[in-house]
Design an enzyme around this catalytic site. Structure first.
Site, PDB file in Angstrom:
ATOM      1  N   ASP A  47       0.761  14.940  -8.209  1.00  0.00           N
ATOM      2  CA  ASP A  47       0.072  15.813  -7.250  1.00  0.00           C
ATOM      3  C   ASP A  47       0.479  15.434  -5.832  1.00  0.00           C
ATOM      4  O   ASP A  47       0.873  14.313  -5.560  1.00  0.00           O
ATOM      5  CB  ASP A  47      -1.455  15.821  -7.446  1.00  0.00           C
ATOM      6  CG  ASP A  47      -2.104  14.499  -7.124  1.00  0.00           C
ATOM      7  OD1 ASP A  47      -1.427  13.449  -7.215  1.00  0.00           O
ATOM      8  OD2 ASP A  47      -3.299  14.489  -6.780  1.00  0.00           O
ATOM      9  N   ASP A  86       2.566   6.016  -9.663  1.00  0.00           N
ATOM     10  CA  ASP A  86       2.091   7.251 -10.272  1.00  0.00           C
ATOM     11  C   ASP A  86       0.694   7.570  -9.743  1.00  0.00           C
ATOM     12  O   ASP A  86       0.129   6.828  -8.940  1.00  0.00           O
ATOM     13  CB  ASP A  86       2.103   7.112 -11.804  1.00  0.00           C
ATOM     14  CG  ASP A  86       2.411   8.441 -12.485  1.00  0.00           C
ATOM     15  OD1 ASP A  86       1.918   9.472 -11.994  1.00  0.00           O
ATOM     16  OD2 ASP A  86       3.129   8.439 -13.496  1.00  0.00           O
ATOM     17  N   ASP A  87       0.124   8.703 -10.192  1.00  0.00           N
ATOM     18  CA  ASP A  87      -1.139   9.188  -9.634  1.00  0.00           C
ATOM     19  C   ASP A  87      -2.349   8.400 -10.111  1.00  0.00           C
ATOM     20  O   ASP A  87      -3.333   8.263  -9.404  1.00  0.00           O
ATOM     21  CB  ASP A  87      -1.313  10.662 -10.001  1.00  0.00           C
ATOM     22  CG  ASP A  87      -0.098  11.466  -9.597  1.00  0.00           C
ATOM     23  OD1 ASP A  87       0.229  11.431  -8.413  1.00  0.00           O
ATOM     24  OD2 ASP A  87       0.521  12.092 -10.468  1.00  0.00           O
ATOM     25  N   ASP A 100      -5.723  13.630  -9.280  1.00  0.00           N
ATOM     26  CA  ASP A 100      -4.891  12.581  -9.887  1.00  0.00           C
ATOM     27  C   ASP A 100      -5.017  12.595 -11.413  1.00  0.00           C
ATOM     28  O   ASP A 100      -4.054  12.323 -12.125  1.00  0.00           O
ATOM     29  CB  ASP A 100      -5.305  11.197  -9.366  1.00  0.00           C
ATOM     30  CG  ASP A 100      -4.859  10.962  -7.931  1.00  0.00           C
ATOM     31  OD1 ASP A 100      -3.808  11.487  -7.540  1.00  0.00           O
ATOM     32  OD2 ASP A 100      -5.567  10.237  -7.211  1.00  0.00           O
ATOM     33  N   ASP A 149      -9.938   7.884  -4.913  1.00  0.00           N
ATOM     34  CA  ASP A 149      -9.495   8.368  -3.593  1.00  0.00           C
ATOM     35  C   ASP A 149     -10.708   8.481  -2.682  1.00  0.00           C
ATOM     36  O   ASP A 149     -11.744   8.959  -3.121  1.00  0.00           O
ATOM     37  CB  ASP A 149      -8.889   9.774  -3.710  1.00  0.00           C
ATOM     38  CG  ASP A 149      -7.377   9.746  -3.844  1.00  0.00           C
ATOM     39  OD1 ASP A 149      -6.878   8.843  -4.534  1.00  0.00           O
ATOM     40  OD2 ASP A 149      -6.710  10.620  -3.285  1.00  0.00           O
ATOM     41  N   HIS A 152     -21.719   3.834  -4.825  1.00  0.00           N
ATOM     42  CA  HIS A 152     -22.040   2.695  -3.975  1.00  0.00           C
ATOM     43  C   HIS A 152     -21.951   3.155  -2.519  1.00  0.00           C
ATOM     44  O   HIS A 152     -20.986   3.809  -2.130  1.00  0.00           O
ATOM     45  CB  HIS A 152     -21.056   1.563  -4.249  1.00  0.00           C
ATOM     46  CG  HIS A 152     -21.447   0.270  -3.605  1.00  0.00           C
ATOM     47  ND1 HIS A 152     -22.289  -0.637  -4.214  1.00  0.00           N
ATOM     48  CD2 HIS A 152     -21.128  -0.242  -2.401  1.00  0.00           C
ATOM     49  CE1 HIS A 152     -22.459  -1.676  -3.400  1.00  0.00           C
ATOM     50  NE2 HIS A 152     -21.777  -1.455  -2.296  1.00  0.00           N
ATOM     51  N   THR A 153     -22.987   2.812  -1.733  1.00  0.00           N
ATOM     52  CA  THR A 153     -23.069   3.291  -0.353  1.00  0.00           C
ATOM     53  C   THR A 153     -23.135   2.112   0.611  1.00  0.00           C
ATOM     54  O   THR A 153     -23.974   1.225   0.439  1.00  0.00           O
ATOM     55  CB  THR A 153     -24.316   4.176  -0.183  1.00  0.00           C
ATOM     56  OG1 THR A 153     -24.312   5.155  -1.205  1.00  0.00           O
ATOM     57  CG2 THR A 153     -24.324   4.867   1.161  1.00  0.00           C
ATOM     58  N   CYS A 155      -6.271  12.894   3.639  1.00  0.00           N
ATOM     59  CA  CYS A 155      -5.222  12.031   3.097  1.00  0.00           C
ATOM     60  C   CYS A 155      -4.270  11.536   4.172  1.00  0.00           C
ATOM     61  O   CYS A 155      -3.477  10.636   3.939  1.00  0.00           O
ATOM     62  CB  CYS A 155      -4.470  12.743   1.982  1.00  0.00           C
ATOM     63  SG  CYS A 155      -5.431  12.770   0.474  1.00  0.00           S
ATOM     64  N   LYS A 192      -4.388   7.787   4.912  1.00  0.00           N
ATOM     65  CA  LYS A 192      -3.762   6.769   4.056  1.00  0.00           C
ATOM     66  C   LYS A 192      -2.922   5.803   4.859  1.00  0.00           C
ATOM     67  O   LYS A 192      -2.222   6.215   5.788  1.00  0.00           O
ATOM     68  CB  LYS A 192      -2.816   7.473   3.071  1.00  0.00           C
ATOM     69  CG  LYS A 192      -3.354   7.650   1.678  1.00  0.00           C
ATOM     70  CD  LYS A 192      -2.232   8.150   0.783  1.00  0.00           C
ATOM     71  CE  LYS A 192      -2.686   8.264  -0.660  1.00  0.00           C
ATOM     72  NZ  LYS A 192      -1.611   8.692  -1.538  1.00  0.00           N
TER      73      LYS A 192
END
Lengths: 350, 72
Positions: free
Chosen positions: A227, A50-51, A91, A68, A140-141, A18, A21
């Site tokens: 969170d 919000d989450d 979340d 995420d 999805h890759t 994280c 970000k």
């Protein structure tokens, strides 16, 4: 071209988990330029940061949506998959919702890295989604030089039971369910300066779902929750305080921390994201002079798969904490309270 | 003086290289050159933790950190 069968996965990550970000300040400037669509069904949208978003289907049912993804936080691919999925599911749990369906989002260099690594990442994610009682249905890759992995999650909740970050009330007590310091310990791991015990401890915390904490907070009945992830404890606390239009006071000595993180912070093993968080949030925080710099740094440290921050009426705080401790959320602690004062102002005491 | 140029390198590399130099010396000076505020802050924390004096000079986008270690 020969493919690497194994590698130090975190070497591909400029910043980890994280901490990768985009900073809150930059993100807000960007989003301010993108028109948001109003919709009567949207019970929770972007305005309070919000989450997850909440979309009401009818009076009994709402969809809760989140996504995420990030570069590797640890070198073991299966563990990385678990952490990324637990982080995304968090979340949903922070809103008091139940996860139903998940989809994977993947960037991976199949030309240079063995696809066995990707298989392990996906297995880790799928197993964690299964543990949450949800189902991984696809994804999805994309071919990319650097691996990244994450999960889109759809959950459900009764509209009346949704726990947002906007309901904290004066007098509430604040409870945090996981220790802080994942960003700093991941940085120490990258530096080769983290001991085996602290590694195990921080990984166990990051792979742990916030499922039990979420269920207990619904049983007990709380006013607000969020969170703790990339914007750090103080970043997410500020979002909660601002959305709830309240002031908060934190007892820094009560905040649960990974013990080794303080020592690492003292010698500057701090991810860049912590400084971005300080820049974004620091102006709204008043630190007592007794709070030392390393402690401040911990409060700004970007967390990966962090705990829930819960605002609970004082009469229910003891029972909430007792249930959390009894049911395996052992590190949960009472860390502060909602006070009268300028809205969105955070005071941190020793 | 030992010079450590870690421009272009992300955290925690500036701290690791400076720490290694500090661990290998009993007294002397180190000049660490970094190119971002987070690395500057991290190296300053490291130097203070070692009880060293530190002087910070901005140089364009970069920061030049002179760390003085004295024998204790």
């Amino acid at each position: 071209m020969s493919k690497k069968a194994s590698c130090k996965l975190t070497d591909f990550a400029v910043s980890c988990g994280c901490a990768a970000k985009v900073g809150g300040k930059v993100l807000r400037q960007i989003l301010a330029q993108v028109p948001q669509t109003a919709d009567n069904h949207l019970l929770v949208a972007l305005e309070n940061f919000d989450d997850a978003a909440v979309y009401e289907l009818n009076e009994e049912m709402a969809l809760v949506e989140t996504l995420d993804f990030f570069p590797p936080v640890v070198d073991d691919p299966y563990t990385f998959g678990q952490i990324a999925a637990a982080n995304a599911l968090s979340d949903i749990y922070a809103m008091g919702a139940e996860p139903l369906v998940a989809m994977a989002i993947v960037c991976f260099p199949t030309r240079t890295l063995s696809t066995d690594i990707l298989v392990a990442i996906l297995k880790g994610g799928a197993d964690k989604v299964r543990e949450a009682g949800a189902v991984m249905v696809g994804g999805h890759t994309v071919e990319d030089e650097r691996p990244m992995y994450g999960v889109v999650v759809t959950g459900k909740a009764k509209p009346k039971e949704i726990v947002t970050n906007a309901g904290a009330k004066k007098g509430d007590l604040l409870i945090l369910t996981k220790p802080l310091g994942t960003g700093i310990i991941i940085t120490a791991m990258k530096a080769g300066l983290a001991g085996p015990q602290e590694k195990d401890e921080v990984i166990a915390s990051m792979v742990a779902l916030n499922k039990t904490a979420s269920r207990i907070m619904l049983e007990v009945g709380v006013n607000a929750a969020t969170d703790i992830t990339g914007f750090g404890f103080l970043g997410h606390l500020l979002e909660l305080a601002t959305a709830s239009r309240v002031a908060v006071e934190i007892n820094s000595s009560k905040v649960p921390l990974f013990p080794a993180a303080i020592d690492h912070a003292r010698i500057g093993l701090i991810p860049e994201g912590a400084y971005r968080n300080r820049e974004f949030v620091g102006g709204r925080v008043r630190f007592a002079p007794q709070v030392d710099l390393a402690q401040e740094d911990l409060l700004f440290d970007p967390q990966t798969s962090g705990g829930l921050l819960i605002s609970v009426p004082p009469a229910k705080a003891e029972i909430l904490l007792e249930k959390l401790h009894q049911q395996g959320v052992e590190k949960a602690g009472l860390i502060g309270e909602v006070v009268s004062g300028e809205k969105g102002l955070i005071t941190v005491k020793k | 003086m030992i010079e450590i140029d870690v421009r272009g390198l992300a955290c925690p590399i500036p701290v690791i290289r400076t720490k290694k130099a500090l661990d290998e010396m009993q007294e002397g000076e180190i000049l660490t050159i970094v190119d971002n505020p987070a690395s500057k802050e991290n190296v300053m924390r490291l130097a203070r933790a070692y009880g060293c004096q530190i002087k910070v000079e901005p140089a364009g986008e970069d920061f030049r950190l002179t760390i003085t270690r004295r024998r204790t």
